[in-house]
Design a protein around this motif. Structure first.
Motif, PDB file in Angstrom:
ATOM      1  N   PRO A 228      59.362   7.713  40.506  1.00 35.07           N
ATOM      2  CA  PRO A 228      58.263   8.196  41.355  1.00 35.07           C
ATOM      3  C   PRO A 228      57.402   7.070  41.940  1.00 35.07           C
ATOM      4  O   PRO A 228      56.899   7.185  43.049  1.00 35.07           O
ATOM      5  N   ASN A 229      57.275   5.967  41.234  1.00 33.86           N
ATOM      6  CA  ASN A 229      56.467   4.868  41.769  1.00 33.86           C
ATOM      7  C   ASN A 229      57.267   3.962  42.701  1.00 33.86           C
ATOM      8  O   ASN A 229      56.733   2.989  43.228  1.00 33.86           O
ATOM      9  N   ASP A 230      58.535   4.256  42.957  1.00 32.62           N
ATOM     10  CA  ASP A 230      59.369   3.465  43.864  1.00 32.62           C
ATOM     11  C   ASP A 230      59.395   4.033  45.282  1.00 32.62           C
ATOM     12  O   ASP A 230      60.189   3.608  46.096  1.00 32.62           O
TER      13      ASP A 230
END
Length: 134
Positions: A66-68
């Motif tokens: 999700p943080n990519d």
């Protein structure tokens, strides 16, 4: 499949060998010196996040977290298309990303922010062409 090479899949090991080939290339420091971007190379259901700084691949991550989601653009195609594209002499409609993305062929999807894609197109296409040397 044997007609198009012996590669069964584009796994992380293959992607890392391609990255070494890209980083050892003598032309990319010149044509890619301003190419700083994060892009996704999609092969079937597997995404590889490629972090490029000044024309060199700095980091590769398999799968997206999700943080990519801060990548600039993505190039997604089935493994069968990448296998044909990465042959030393590719068949018609697999010789470059434009042929693969052609609306009649629809093998490659170009998504995301197209500005860094277009700004770095020469370096990017050269990077992808280096797949043919692995």
């Amino acid at each position: 499949m044997a007609r198009y090479g012996s590669r069964a899949s584009f796994d992380l090991d293959w992607i890392e060998r391609w990255a070494r080939q890209v980083n050892d290339d003598r032309r990319l420091p010149v044509i890619g010196r301003f190419f700083t971007s994060r892009f996704v190379l999609g092969v079937d259901d597997t995404d590889y996040l490629i972090d490029v700084r000044n024309g060199k691949i700095q980091k590769i991550s398999e799968g997206l977290l999700p943080n990519d989601m801060g990548y600039d653009f993505g190039l997604r195609a089935p493994a069968s298309a990448w296998i044909k594209f990465s042959q030393q002499v590719p068949p018609p409609m697999f010789n470059d990303i434009w042929a693969m993305a052609h609306p009649l062929h629809k093998q490659l999807v170009i998504e995301g922010n197209h500005l860094p894609f277009w700004q770095n197109l020469r370096a990017l296409t050269h990077m992808l062409a280096l797949m043919r040397q692995i």
